[in-house]
Design a protein around this motif. Structure first.
Motif, PDB file in Angstrom:
ATOM      1  N   LEU A  34      -7.235  11.221 -47.946  1.00  0.00           N
ATOM      2  CA  LEU A  34      -6.819   9.936 -48.517  1.00  0.00           C
ATOM      3  C   LEU A  34      -6.965   8.904 -47.420  1.00  0.00           C
ATOM      4  CD1 LEU A  34      -5.365   7.964 -50.437  1.00  0.00           C
ATOM      5  CD2 LEU A  34      -3.211   8.962 -49.730  1.00  0.00           C
ATOM      6  N   PHE A  35      -7.628   7.804 -47.778  1.00  0.00           N
ATOM      7  CA  PHE A  35      -7.832   6.739 -46.814  1.00  0.00           C
ATOM      8  C   PHE A  35      -7.153   5.489 -47.364  1.00  0.00           C
ATOM      9  CE2 PHE A  35     -10.464   3.014 -45.785  1.00  0.00           C
ATOM     10  CZ  PHE A  35     -10.320   2.998 -44.413  1.00  0.00           C
ATOM     11  N   ILE A  36      -6.331   4.853 -46.534  1.00  0.00           N
ATOM     12  CA  ILE A  36      -5.638   3.642 -46.997  1.00  0.00           C
ATOM     13  C   ILE A  36      -5.957   2.520 -46.031  1.00  0.00           C
ATOM     14  CG2 ILE A  36      -3.414   2.601 -47.574  1.00  0.00           C
ATOM     15  CD1 ILE A  36      -2.363   5.389 -48.106  1.00  0.00           C
ATOM     16  N   THR A 281      -9.041  21.030 -44.804  1.00  0.00           N
ATOM     17  CA  THR A 281      -8.427  19.849 -44.197  1.00  0.00           C
ATOM     18  C   THR A 281      -7.720  19.082 -45.293  1.00  0.00           C
ATOM     19  OG1 THR A 281     -10.467  18.620 -44.494  1.00  0.00           O
ATOM     20  CG2 THR A 281     -10.059  19.492 -42.290  1.00  0.00           C
ATOM     21  N   SER A 282      -6.586  18.520 -44.930  1.00  0.00           N
ATOM     22  CA  SER A 282      -5.827  17.710 -45.874  1.00  0.00           C
ATOM     23  C   SER A 282      -5.235  16.563 -45.063  1.00  0.00           C
ATOM     24  CB  SER A 282      -4.747  18.577 -46.516  1.00  0.00           C
ATOM     25  OG  SER A 282      -3.987  17.807 -47.410  1.00  0.00           O
ATOM     26  N   ASN A 283      -5.987  15.485 -44.987  1.00  0.00           N
ATOM     27  CA  ASN A 283      -5.606  14.403 -44.080  1.00  0.00           C
ATOM     28  C   ASN A 283      -5.394  13.097 -44.811  1.00  0.00           C
ATOM     29  OD1 ASN A 283      -5.897  16.174 -42.010  1.00  0.00           O
ATOM     30  ND2 ASN A 283      -7.855  15.351 -41.291  1.00  0.00           N
ATOM     31  N   ILE A 284      -4.486  12.284 -44.247  1.00  0.00           N
ATOM     32  CA  ILE A 284      -4.348  10.905 -44.698  1.00  0.00           C
ATOM     33  C   ILE A 284      -4.749  10.015 -43.525  1.00  0.00           C
ATOM     34  CG2 ILE A 284      -2.760   9.132 -45.531  1.00  0.00           C
ATOM     35  CD1 ILE A 284      -1.084  11.278 -46.786  1.00  0.00           C
ATOM     36  N   TYR A 285      -5.647   9.084 -43.769  1.00  0.00           N
ATOM     37  CA  TYR A 285      -6.084   8.142 -42.734  1.00  0.00           C
ATOM     38  C   TYR A 285      -5.583   6.758 -43.118  1.00  0.00           C
ATOM     39  CZ  TYR A 285      -9.402  11.893 -41.760  1.00  0.00           C
ATOM     40  OH  TYR A 285      -9.969  13.102 -41.482  1.00  0.00           O
ATOM     41  N   VAL A 286      -4.976   6.079 -42.170  1.00  0.00           N
ATOM     42  CA  VAL A 286      -4.537   4.713 -42.431  1.00  0.00           C
ATOM     43  C   VAL A 286      -5.234   3.805 -41.433  1.00  0.00           C
ATOM     44  CG1 VAL A 286      -2.576   3.174 -42.629  1.00  0.00           C
ATOM     45  CG2 VAL A 286      -2.312   5.566 -43.213  1.00  0.00           C
ATOM     46  N   ASP A 287      -5.869   2.764 -41.955  1.00  0.00           N
ATOM     47  CA  ASP A 287      -6.558   1.806 -41.092  1.00  0.00           C
ATOM     48  C   ASP A 287      -5.526   0.871 -40.473  1.00  0.00           C
ATOM     49  OD1 ASP A 287      -8.137  -0.056 -39.903  1.00  0.00           O
ATOM     50  OD2 ASP A 287      -9.529  -0.251 -41.594  1.00  0.00           O
ATOM     51  N   ILE A 288      -5.371   0.945 -39.150  1.00  0.00           N
ATOM     52  CA  ILE A 288      -4.399   0.069 -38.486  1.00  0.00           C
ATOM     53  C   ILE A 288      -5.106  -0.901 -37.543  1.00  0.00           C
ATOM     54  CG2 ILE A 288      -2.254   1.421 -38.673  1.00  0.00           C
ATOM     55  CD1 ILE A 288      -2.999   2.836 -36.127  1.00  0.00           C
ATOM     56  N   SER A 316     -12.550   0.185 -34.696  1.00  0.00           N
ATOM     57  CA  SER A 316     -11.544   0.420 -35.733  1.00  0.00           C
ATOM     58  C   SER A 316     -10.577   1.483 -35.245  1.00  0.00           C
ATOM     59  CB  SER A 316     -12.196   0.905 -37.015  1.00  0.00           C
ATOM     60  OG  SER A 316     -13.244   0.046 -37.378  1.00  0.00           O
ATOM     61  N   THR A 317      -9.329   1.354 -35.647  1.00  0.00           N
ATOM     62  CA  THR A 317      -8.318   2.324 -35.275  1.00  0.00           C
ATOM     63  C   THR A 317      -7.727   2.912 -36.544  1.00  0.00           C
ATOM     64  OG1 THR A 317      -7.792   0.751 -33.552  1.00  0.00           O
ATOM     65  CG2 THR A 317      -6.361   2.677 -33.732  1.00  0.00           C
ATOM     66  N   TYR A 318      -7.641   4.226 -36.590  1.00  0.00           N
ATOM     67  CA  TYR A 318      -7.097   4.889 -37.763  1.00  0.00           C
ATOM     68  C   TYR A 318      -5.959   5.807 -37.360  1.00  0.00           C
ATOM     69  CZ  TYR A 318     -11.664   3.452 -39.517  1.00  0.00           C
ATOM     70  OH  TYR A 318     -12.783   2.726 -39.868  1.00  0.00           O
ATOM     71  N   GLY A 319      -4.873   5.737 -38.082  1.00  0.00           N
ATOM     72  CA  GLY A 319      -3.784   6.691 -37.907  1.00  0.00           C
ATOM     73  C   GLY A 319      -4.064   7.886 -38.797  1.00  0.00           C
ATOM     74  N   VAL A 320      -3.893   9.089 -38.279  1.00  0.00           N
ATOM     75  CA  VAL A 320      -4.230  10.302 -39.029  1.00  0.00           C
ATOM     76  C   VAL A 320      -2.967  11.121 -39.259  1.00  0.00           C
ATOM     77  CG1 VAL A 320      -5.706  12.336 -39.107  1.00  0.00           C
ATOM     78  CG2 VAL A 320      -6.457  10.318 -37.864  1.00  0.00           C
ATOM     79  N   TYR A 321      -2.773  11.578 -40.490  1.00  0.00           N
ATOM     80  CA  TYR A 321      -1.664  12.479 -40.823  1.00  0.00           C
ATOM     81  C   TYR A 321      -2.267  13.773 -41.316  1.00  0.00           C
ATOM     82  CZ  TYR A 321       1.212   8.309 -40.660  1.00  0.00           C
ATOM     83  OH  TYR A 321       1.841   7.176 -40.251  1.00  0.00           O
ATOM     84  N   ALA A 335       4.860   4.908 -45.039  1.00  0.00           N
ATOM     85  CA  ALA A 335       5.077   3.498 -45.387  1.00  0.00           C
ATOM     86  C   ALA A 335       4.537   2.611 -44.286  1.00  0.00           C
ATOM     87  CB  ALA A 335       6.557   3.229 -45.604  1.00  0.00           C
ATOM     88  N   MET A 336       4.116   1.420 -44.654  1.00  0.00           N
ATOM     89  CA  MET A 336       3.614   0.447 -43.688  1.00  0.00           C
ATOM     90  C   MET A 336       4.334  -0.864 -43.994  1.00  0.00           C
ATOM     91  SD  MET A 336      -0.380  -0.077 -42.957  1.00  0.00           S
ATOM     92  CE  MET A 336      -1.028  -0.718 -41.441  1.00  0.00           C
TER      93      MET A 336
END
Lengths: 605, 561
Positions: A34-36, A281-288, A316-321, A335-336
């Protein structure tokens, strides 16, 4: 000359060398991501991507028997209709490039289907017809309305995305492309789409796919991409990759009182509850990347990893969960939060974008105008423009005018297929070079055709949709694109690497709505009645003229016959005696009438 | 005088005009009749190719004669011609169809040939000591064994050697009957042929059902199998309701190769089979099993079994084939519900832990063979043993495609099939019943099609549909004649062709095109044109005719005067 350009375009279009990131371990592999990304316009863009890879050779039907993660229903279709590649998108709403930038995967409003058939396919036309009907059943979409009139074979715009020989990928006879701009997308499409996932919506990221929330968004797109890939780096083992993605754009400032704050719960109604057990893989990426000092952002909880990607002239910087390492007993309430309200800044449109509209007035003629913007101040940009128009919008090629900053230019390459009534639509495919910092206008005029009354769709007064124009190009500065190495569709690859130079993107213009002369639909019976009456009157008078003659009637002779009898009876009932006074009064009139009163002469007299 | 001539001139002129009018009116009427009417008829009539209606009625009332060649071989003992003749007499009396004309228009006719064992057969009987070897060797020498025939050996001496209790049915088309007494041996031979090899009762019932005979009570035997289909889709699904704690694995490809493929290979003539498998995750049961504390297990009782199928249905269908799907599911219960067992109607545990759903498939519960102490490290890996699973599914598949279940009888031993999973005589039974079923269904389809087309006059009958009907009729007739000659193989293929052609004709979409075009709408369209035109034409024609008639009368009178 065309050949030369063609070769250049081929280079421009993705030429695929495929390499798998890992060696062979399992015949089936499933990844969920999931990419947000919070967009500068205040919207929040989420992109789910589920990728299933199966070690199977598309060219060998006998291998399509035993399914594990790969859905059987889709696999059987690919096998039976000898599909090499299949790309389907079902979209509600329009992706606004100038405001939102480039999406991970772009799709036109409505339904879009493009399929590359295998070389061994015997009758592609028939196979295509059967395939759209089967897919229509599988995805509960009106794909069965795809027929010869909306199907085209573009030469350059849609090339195979998986492994294919060079000779095959330039042969567009194996390609079929069709769009249905009128198609509405809703939960009935989401449910069968979810059924293709190995975890359905019972575990993993797919638990977030809550129809109530998803269809309350500004943009929504479901996609299915099937392509052959390699299972190992040396490319000795073929595999089939199924990528299912779902994009959704929410307008957060409207919901959150001016703030762009979002959380999984706010967007999808619940938090993430661990990974699908089958997912590697089961990742969430958030664009920060958009974190500004003026409006600080806080991301809770802290990402397990951050990934910084520098490429194509930007960072670009991405936070990964990583949900695979997440304790599944408690939910991930990602949450952001912003410190201040969202500031609607000056809109910075991306390098290339497109805008298309209808010109002209009245129900006879009109024109389509398309504006192609190149905001790059230094480099000119070569693009492929594809426009498909239904047959009842009759295009005239001689009216095609292409101007850049008011100077006419010529396309580098062009293919025009004129339409034929009721059998084939119009297709215009061109290669254009857009000079730096320019607006290129493509204009073409059309006539509106009259349709037969049965050819109008239900609710004909809405009008007719013209599908999106497609613009494909390769950018040099691709820091805001998601065009990574083509070996894998997973996000780490889509984010790209610093040594990447070419960034392929595909843009879709707005769909157009056109009014054609629409009849009153009670018309057919009226026409029948009117035509019959006219024929009957014409025939009747002709018939009378030939079979009857007109002659004066002696007024003194007492009229006999039914009519006269009825009149005398009526007079008797009224109590009027045919007395003198009456007679004297009427004499003048009667005298006048004498020569006019005619009656048919009885033949037997 | 001049006045008179003037008057007569006017009169004459008037008369000429009247003649003209009369001719005009008549010619318009003539044109309407000769040109207008046929033109209207031609343009509005629907194209109807001619159908062989009388032949369809003919085949619908046709009696199905099914000839079965039976060879009875007398082995050992007294094989004199006299004895053979008396055996023939006994058989003529006992081996007569019980079902002639009772259920339907189906008659079995047994063509019995009695002979003594030849030299090679006698040698085999002398040398072999087990029934299995005997069966195999007899099959090897036998040249008479054609599809649909049956051979009965009456063992007068050797029954003791081979321990034949009364009847032994071999793997092929042979049966062995013991009997010193010819009369009882003949009765046993008749029993084998009628009840097992041919299974008259079931065959007649299936034929009757296909021909449209209504049964008053549900019949398990005839409802279990899918009827008249050119092929089957076999789908094997492994259901894992909790992939987070159970990793279920099966080597389905190997399982199918070693257990199912030999079976399907022998059935290639009979039907097309496509086999595929899938693994479904998070696919639970809709029914919560009840806990059985005394045995430390969970149970599903027979009444709740029908509810298991529905939630799984969504992922079982095929989008690419119109053949019926037979589903075989292996369900691995989650640790919270295991071990899970199925109870039958009487409350006893079902030994193979599987059940069958008629015309749908079978479900098997596969408990993880973990130790009962309960201390299992999760996730638990369950390796499904393909042998146990495929054995159960193979027996279910046999029933689902229509192999009859054999009643157990102490006097009767039936050789179990070899690795193909089906004996030759069972395959013969399948072919025979399918032939009868196909021919009955095709006949029924054709008669209802011809009835429908007869009733609804404005249905279009295209040439290709008529051709299919002709093919079907011809194939049905040839099936009948092949059955009468005892040529099962040819009869089966021609019945296949018959059903295919009749179904194609019946379900052709072009038949439906004009079905819903009602008469009143037609008249609504005709009236505005035909009414205002036909009335003046009719009136003027009548007038013209009257005028001509009166003129003729006048002329006659004038002549007479």
């Amino acid at each position: 000359m065309a050949e030369q350009v063609n070769v250049r375009v081929c280079l421009v279009i993705i030429c695929l060398v495929l390499m798998a990131p890992e060696g062979l371990s399992n015949p089936d592999k499933f990844d969920e991501e999931l990419f947000i990304r919070p967009l500068p316009s205040g919207h929040v863009y989420s992109h789910f991507q589920f990728t299933t890879t199966w070690d199977v050779d598309v060219h060998d039907p006998s291998t399509f028997a035993h399914y594990n993660f790969f859905p059987k229903s889709l696999g059987q279709i690919i096998n039976k209709y000898s599909v090499q590649e299949l790309h389907l998108s079902l979209t509600q709403g329009y992706w606004r490039h100038e405001k939102w930038g480039y999406p991970v995967s772009s799709a036109p409003p409505g339904a879009q289907l493009w399929v590359w058939f295998q070389e061994s396919t015997v009758d592609i036309e028939q196979t295509w017809k059967e395939l759209v009907n089967v897919l229509s059943g599988l995805f509960c979409a009106s794909l069965n309305f795809i027929d010869g009139t909306v199907t085209v074979k573009p030469q350059l715009s849609f090339r195979p995305q998986g492994i294919a020989t060079d000779k095959y990928s330039i042969n567009s006879t194996y390609l079929r492309y069709a769009t249905l701009p009128r198609e509405n997308v809703c939960t009935e499409n989401l449910t069968p789409w979810k059924k293709l996932l190995p975890c359905d919506s019972k575990a993993g990221l797919s638990t977030l796919l809550n129809a109530m929330q998803l269809y309350n968004a500004n943009y929504h797109s479901l996609e299915v991409h099937v392509r052959p890939v390699c299972a190992n780096p040396s490319c000795t083992i073929p595999a089939l990759e199924l990528s299912q993605s779902l994009s959704v754009v929410f307008d957060q400032p409207i919901r959150e009182y001016g703030k762009q704050d979002w959380s999984l719960k706010k967007l999808f109604g619940r938090g993430a509850r661990g990974a699908c057990p089958m997912a590697s893989t089961s990742n969430i990426y958030v664009d920060i990347s958009s974190n500004k000092t003026s409006n600080l952002v806080q991301l809770t909880p802290e990402p397990t990893d951050t990934r910084v990607v520098t490429r194509g002239g930007g960072t670009s910087t991405y936070g990964v969960y990583d949900l695979n390492n997440w304790d599944s007993s408690n939910q991930l309430m990602l949450a952001m939060k912003w410190k201040n309200k969202h500031c609607y800044d000056v809109n910075h449109p991306p390098q290339i974008h497109v805008h298309r509209f209808i010109t002209g007035y009245g129900q006879d003629k009109g024109g389509i105008t398309c504006l192609l913007f190149n905001h790059d101040t230094e480099k000119s940009q070569s693009v492929i423009y594809l426009d498909t128009v239904p047959w009842y919008i009759r295009l005239y090629l001689h009216t095609l005018k292409i101007t850049t900053n008011n100077k006419p230019i010529k396309p580098d390459w062009m293919k025009y297929i004129p339409g034929q009534d009721r059998t084939r639509g119009y297709m215009l495919e061109m290669v254009l070079t857009l000079p730096p910092d320019s607006v290129t206008t493509i204009g073409i005029d059309f006539d509106r055709a009259f349709l037969k009354w049965t050819e109008h769709p239900p609710d004909a007064n809405i009008g007719f949709h013209i599908s999106s124009a497609v613009v494909s190009t390769i950018l040099q500065h691709g820091n805001n694109t998601f065009s990574g190495q083509t070996d894998s569709r997973l996000f780490p690859s889509l984010f790209g690497s610093s040594n990447q130079k070419d960034f392929f993107i595909r843009l879709y213009s707005e769909i157009l709505l056109i009014q054609l002369p629409t009849p009153d639909f009670s018309m057919p019976y009226n026409v029948i009645c009117l035509a019959c009456t006219v024929v009957a009157i014409a025939f009747g008078s002709l018939h009378n003229l030939t079979t009857r003659s007109f002659a004066p009637v002696d007024p003194n002779k007492k009229p006999t016959g039914i009519k006269a009898k009825i009149i005398s009876v009526i007079k008797k009932i009224k109590g009027h005696k045919p007395d003198e006074t009456d007679k004297s009064k009427n004499t003048d009139e009667k005298v006048d009438n004498k020569c006019e009163t005619t009656e048919e002469v009885k033949k037997d007299r | 005088m001049s006045k008179v001539t003037k008057m007569s001139a006017i009169e004459r002129e008037k008369e000429d005009q009247s003649w003209q009018h009369a001719y005009a009116a008549l010619s318009i009427a003539f044109l309407c009749l000769v040109v207008g009417l046929p033109l209207w008829w031609k343009t509005t009539t629907t194209y109807r190719a001619s159908l062989p209606d009388s032949e369809i009625t003919g085949i619908a009332s046709l009696q199905t004669f099914c000839k079965i060649p039976v060879t009875v071989v007398l082995v050992g003992g007294d094989v004199s011609q006299n004895n053979l003749n008396s055996l023939q007499n006994h058989l003529d009396y006992t081996l007569v169809s019980d079902y002639s004309g009772r259920y339907s228009r189906l008659t079995f006719h047994y063509a019995v040939n009695v002979r003594s064992a030849n030299k090679r057969e006698t040698d085999v009987f002398r040398l072999k000591s087990t029934l299995k070897d005997l069966d195999a060797d007899i099959y090897l020498l036998d040249q008479e064994s054609t599809v649909g025939s049956s051979i009965v050996y009456i063992l007068q001496d050797y029954s003791g050697v081979f321990h034949v209790s009364k009847i032994h049915v071999g793997r092929y088309r042979h049966a062995f009957v013991s009997g010193q007494d010819l009369k009882s041996a003949a009765a046993l031979a008749a029993q084998v042929v009628k009840e097992l090899h041919v299974n008259e009762a079931l065959a007649a019932k299936i034929h009757g059902t296909a021909a449209g005979v209504k049964h008053t009570e549900a019949d398990v035997e005839s409802m279990r199998s899918v009827r008249s289909t050119p092929g089957y889709e076999l789908t094997f699904s492994l259901l894992n309701p909790s992939p987070d704690v159970i990793i279920a694995k099966w080597d389905i490809a190997e399982g199918i190769r070693s257990y199912l493929d030999p079976f399907l290979k022998t059935l290639t003539e009979y039907a097309d089979f496509t086999v595929n498998s899938q693994v479904l995750y998070y696919m639970g049961l809709a029914v919560t099993p009840t806990k059985d504390d005394t045995n430390k297990r969970y149970v599903l009782n027979a009444a709740s079994l029908p509810h298991l199928i529905n939630p799984v249905e969504a992922k079982l269908g095929s989008h690419v084939s119109t053949n019926p799907t037979l589903n075989f599911l292996v369900y691995v219960p989650p640790p919270s519900q295991s071990p899970l067992h199925i109870l039958n109607e009487h409350g006893d545990t079902v030994t193979n832990n599987a059940f069958l759903s008629p015309r749908w498939g079978g479900i098997m519960l596969y408990n993880s063979p973990r130790d009962t102490s309960g201390n299992v490290t999760l996730p638990d890996t369950v390796d499904v043993d393909m042998k146990t699973v495929m054995e159960v599914f193979l027996s279910q598949l046999r029933l689902l495609i229509g192999v009859p279940k054999q009643k157990s009888d102490p006097l009767l031993t039936i050789a179990s099939p070899d690795n193909t999973g089906i004996t030759h005589w069972e395959l013969d039974f399948l072919l025979r019943t399918r032939t009868l079923e196909n021919v009955a269904t095709a006949t029924l389809t054709l008669s209802s099609l011809s009835q429908l087309l007869g009733q609804i006059r404005n249905m279009v009958i295209r040439d290709d549909i008529a051709e299919q009907v002709y093919i079907a009729v011809e194939s049905i007739q040839s099936t009948h004649s092949y059955l009468k000659d005892g040529n099962m193989y040819r009869a089966f293929h021609s019945s296949k062709r018959a059903i295919q052609a009749s179904e194609t004709a019946f379900f052709d979409p072009s038949l439906l095109e004009l079905l819903y075009f009602p008469e009143d709408q037609k008249f609504a369209i005709y009236i505005p044109l035909f009414l205002p035109m036909s009335i003046p034409v009719l009136m003027s024609t009548v007038k013209a005719l009257k005028w001509i008639k009166s003129k003729r009368r006048q002329n006659k009178r004038a002549k007479r005067d």
